[in-house]
Design an enzyme around this catalytic site. Structure first.
Site, PDB file in Angstrom:
ATOM      1  CG  ASP A   1      34.704  33.135  77.250  1.00 29.43           C
ATOM      2  OD1 ASP A   1      35.348  33.115  78.473  1.00 29.43           O
ATOM      3  OD2 ASP A   1      34.546  34.393  76.477  1.00 29.43           O
TER       4      ASP A   1
ATOM      5  CE  LYS B   1      40.286  45.536  84.420  1.00 27.59           C
ATOM      6  NZ  LYS B   1      39.306  44.840  84.154  1.00 27.59           N
TER       7      LYS B   1
ATOM      8  CB  ILE C   1      48.358  37.665  85.844  1.00 26.45           C
ATOM      9  CG1 ILE C   1      48.298  38.272  86.454  1.00 26.45           C
ATOM     10  CG2 ILE C   1      47.724  36.493  85.854  1.00 26.45           C
ATOM     11  CD1 ILE C   1      48.982  38.297  88.278  1.00 26.45           C
TER      12      ILE C   1
ATOM     13  CG  ASN D   1      38.107  37.310  84.489  1.00 32.84           C
ATOM     14  OD1 ASN D   1      39.881  38.075  85.284  1.00 32.84           O
ATOM     15  ND2 ASN D   1      37.607  36.843  83.069  1.00 32.84           N
TER      16      ASN D   1
ATOM     17  CE1 TYR E   1      41.907  46.255  81.187  1.00 32.82           C
ATOM     18  CE2 TYR E   1      43.839  47.083  82.372  1.00 32.82           C
ATOM     19  CZ  TYR E   1      43.366  45.943  82.234  1.00 32.82           C
ATOM     20  OH  TYR E   1      43.887  45.264  83.013  1.00 32.82           O
TER      21      TYR E   1
ATOM     22  CB  THR F   1      46.377  35.542  81.239  1.00 29.47           C
ATOM     23  OG1 THR F   1      46.539  36.935  80.383  1.00 29.47           O
ATOM     24  CG2 THR F   1      46.557  35.972  82.531  1.00 29.47           C
TER      25      THR F   1
HETATM   26  P1  NAD Z   1      41.981  36.080  78.612  1.00 32.68           P
HETATM   27  O1  NAD Z   1      42.234  37.393  77.529  1.00 32.68           O
HETATM   28  O2  NAD Z   1      42.932  35.370  79.378  1.00 32.68           O
HETATM   29  O3  NAD Z   1      41.330  36.064  78.836  1.00 32.68           O
HETATM   30  C1  NAD Z   1      40.074  36.709  78.822  1.00 32.68           C
HETATM   31  C2  NAD Z   1      38.199  35.825  78.467  1.00 32.68           C
HETATM   32  O4  NAD Z   1      37.541  37.087  78.938  1.00 32.68           O
HETATM   33  C3  NAD Z   1      38.670  35.954  77.031  1.00 32.68           C
HETATM   34  O5  NAD Z   1      37.758  33.859  78.097  1.00 32.68           O
HETATM   35  C4  NAD Z   1      37.769  36.707  76.567  1.00 32.68           C
HETATM   36  O6  NAD Z   1      37.161  35.295  75.469  1.00 32.68           O
HETATM   37  C5  NAD Z   1      36.684  36.715  77.488  1.00 32.68           C
HETATM   38  N1  NAD Z   1      35.802  38.394  76.611  1.00 32.68           N
HETATM   39  C6  NAD Z   1      36.062  38.631  75.990  1.00 32.68           C
HETATM   40  N2  NAD Z   1      35.277  39.856  75.541  1.00 32.68           N
HETATM   41  C7  NAD Z   1      34.795  39.264  75.943  1.00 32.68           C
HETATM   42  C8  NAD Z   1      32.673  39.757  76.249  1.00 32.68           C
HETATM   43  N3  NAD Z   1      32.826  40.896  75.742  1.00 32.68           N
HETATM   44  N4  NAD Z   1      32.119  38.471  76.792  1.00 32.68           N
HETATM   45  C9  NAD Z   1      32.299  37.972  77.519  1.00 32.68           C
HETATM   46  N5  NAD Z   1      33.381  37.221  77.120  1.00 32.68           N
HETATM   47  C10 NAD Z   1      34.621  38.449  76.807  1.00 32.68           C
HETATM   48  O7  NAD Z   1      42.353  38.046  80.426  1.00 32.68           O
HETATM   49  P2  NAD Z   1      42.673  37.605  81.357  1.00 32.68           P
HETATM   50  O8  NAD Z   1      44.491  38.161  81.780  1.00 32.68           O
HETATM   51  O9  NAD Z   1      42.728  36.928  81.911  1.00 32.68           O
HETATM   52  O10 NAD Z   1      41.929  38.795  82.106  1.00 32.68           O
HETATM   53  C11 NAD Z   1      40.634  38.892  82.512  1.00 32.68           C
HETATM   54  C12 NAD Z   1      40.161  39.892  83.591  1.00 32.68           C
HETATM   55  O11 NAD Z   1      41.850  40.080  84.484  1.00 32.68           O
HETATM   56  C13 NAD Z   1      40.398  41.477  82.740  1.00 32.68           C
HETATM   57  O12 NAD Z   1      39.242  42.332  83.078  1.00 32.68           O
HETATM   58  C14 NAD Z   1      41.155  41.803  82.862  1.00 32.68           C
HETATM   59  O13 NAD Z   1      40.954  43.099  82.393  1.00 32.68           O
HETATM   60  C15 NAD Z   1      42.090  41.467  83.677  1.00 32.68           C
HETATM   61  N6  NAD Z   1      43.641  41.680  84.519  1.00 32.68           N
HETATM   62  C16 NAD Z   1      44.549  41.284  83.290  1.00 32.68           C
HETATM   63  C17 NAD Z   1      45.658  40.978  84.214  1.00 32.68           C
HETATM   64  C18 NAD Z   1      46.664  40.023  83.334  1.00 32.68           C
HETATM   65  O14 NAD Z   1      47.805  41.253  83.233  1.00 32.68           O
HETATM   66  N7  NAD Z   1      46.878  39.730  82.800  1.00 32.68           N
HETATM   67  C19 NAD Z   1      46.340  42.458  85.251  1.00 32.68           C
HETATM   68  C20 NAD Z   1      44.932  42.952  85.341  1.00 32.68           C
HETATM   69  C21 NAD Z   1      43.530  43.162  85.663  1.00 32.68           C
END
Ligand code: NAD
Length: 250
Positions: A37, A160, A189, A90, A156, A191
């Site tokens: 991370d 994706k 989701i 991720n 975005y 988060t």
């Molecule tokens: P989140 O914001 O809770 O977590 C993202 C993590 O990525 C954080 O720990 C952050 O520090 C880390 N991060 C950010 N920039 C970074 C970098 N440059 N290098 C390394 N780490 C980095 O997000 P989430 O909701 O858990 O999302 C995770 C993945 O799931 C993402 O790719 C997001 O696009 C995808 N996603 C999320 C949702 C949703 O509704 N939450 C829906 C579809 C897809």
């Protein structure tokens, strides 16, 4: 408890949300998990949670949008464990909510650098190592916006869709070498990616868009990712599997 017994796995963005749930589930299933991370405190928090539950994990700070960091990450994994079997790419970001005609090119570059180029860099170096150790399984986290639009989030959506395409290419190129590559498309989701940017009313409105009338949990995504990472999905590659409570079905 043993879907990933003795496998060496890496999860990016594992300090929060979906990535954290994936890392913890991998560890529960017996993998040695490398947590990466950009946020050191959050990454270490995940490591601590895994270790307290009796699992094995260590943290490598890396910026997923950097080719150099992705290369160094694989080198550090190999130095510690000698191989890499499983990877979940991720780390991702949403970017600003702006119509395309007003979207700043700098924001486009930033989102594409992490969500698309970052996934390519990760796969690039993971594949090189997996080829050496005789195969592996890569799961890239896309989104439902790998197939439908997210209005006001053009970068975005484009990033994706790109992740889905690069996943298919890798599957096509490396099937014979024993490397599988799949993409997962989460719906909305609960988060920090969502809770930090949407108020309660907006969250409820998003939840109502899916027939299940709720947000998903990180664990529901982690369970699907773990299946795709394990030998239980041994004939599945190049797939893009959506987990969205039915959002894209209507
Ligand atoms: P989140 O914001 O809770 O977590 C993202 C993590 O990525 C954080 O720990 C952050 O520090 C880390 N991060 C950010 N920039 C970074 C970098 N440059 N290098 C390394 N780490 C980095 O997000 P989430 O909701 O858990 O999302 C995770 C993945 O799931 C993402 O790719 C997001 O696009 C995808 N996603 C999320 C949702 C949703 O509704 N939450 C829906 C579809 C897809």
């Amino acid at each position: 408890m043993s879907l990933l017994k003795d496998k060496v796995a890496v999860v990016s963005g594992a300090g929060s949300g979906i990535g954290r749930a994936i890392a913890e589930t991998y560890a529960n299933e017996g993998a040695k998990v490398v947590i990466t991370d950009i946020n050191e405190d959050h990454g270490n928090h995940t490591v601590k949670a895994i270790q307290e539950a009796g699992g094995e994990a260590f943290f490598v700070k890396a910026d997923s949008s950097s080719a150099e960091d992705n290369k160094r990450l694989v080198e550090e994994i190999v130095k510690k464990y000698g191989r890499l079997d499983v990877a979940c790419n991720n780390a991702g970001m949403g970017g600003p909510a702006t119509p395309t005609g007003e979207y700043e090119p700098e924001s486009w570059d930033k989102v594409i650098a992490l969500n698309l180029s970052g996934v390519f860099y990760a796969c690039r170096y993971q594949i090189e190592q997996m080829t050496k150790n005789g195969g592996g399984s890569i799961v890239n986290i896309a989104s439902i916006h790998g197939t439908v639009a997210a209005p006001n989030s053009v970068a975005y959506t484009a990033s994706k869709h790109g992740v889905v395409g690069l996943t298919k290419n890798i599957a096509a190129e490396y099937g014979e070498k024993g490397i599988r590559c799949n993409a997962v498309g989460p719906g909305y989701i609960e988060t920090p990616l969502l809770t930090d940017h949407l108020n309660k009313d907006m969250m409820e409105a998003v939840a109502r868009k899916s027939p299940m009338n709720r947000l998903g949990t990180p664990q529901e995504i982690a369970d699907l990712v773990t299946f795709l990472s394990s030998d239980k999905s041994s004939f599945t590659t190049g797939s893009y599997i959506i987990a969205d409570g039915g959002y894209t079905a209507i």
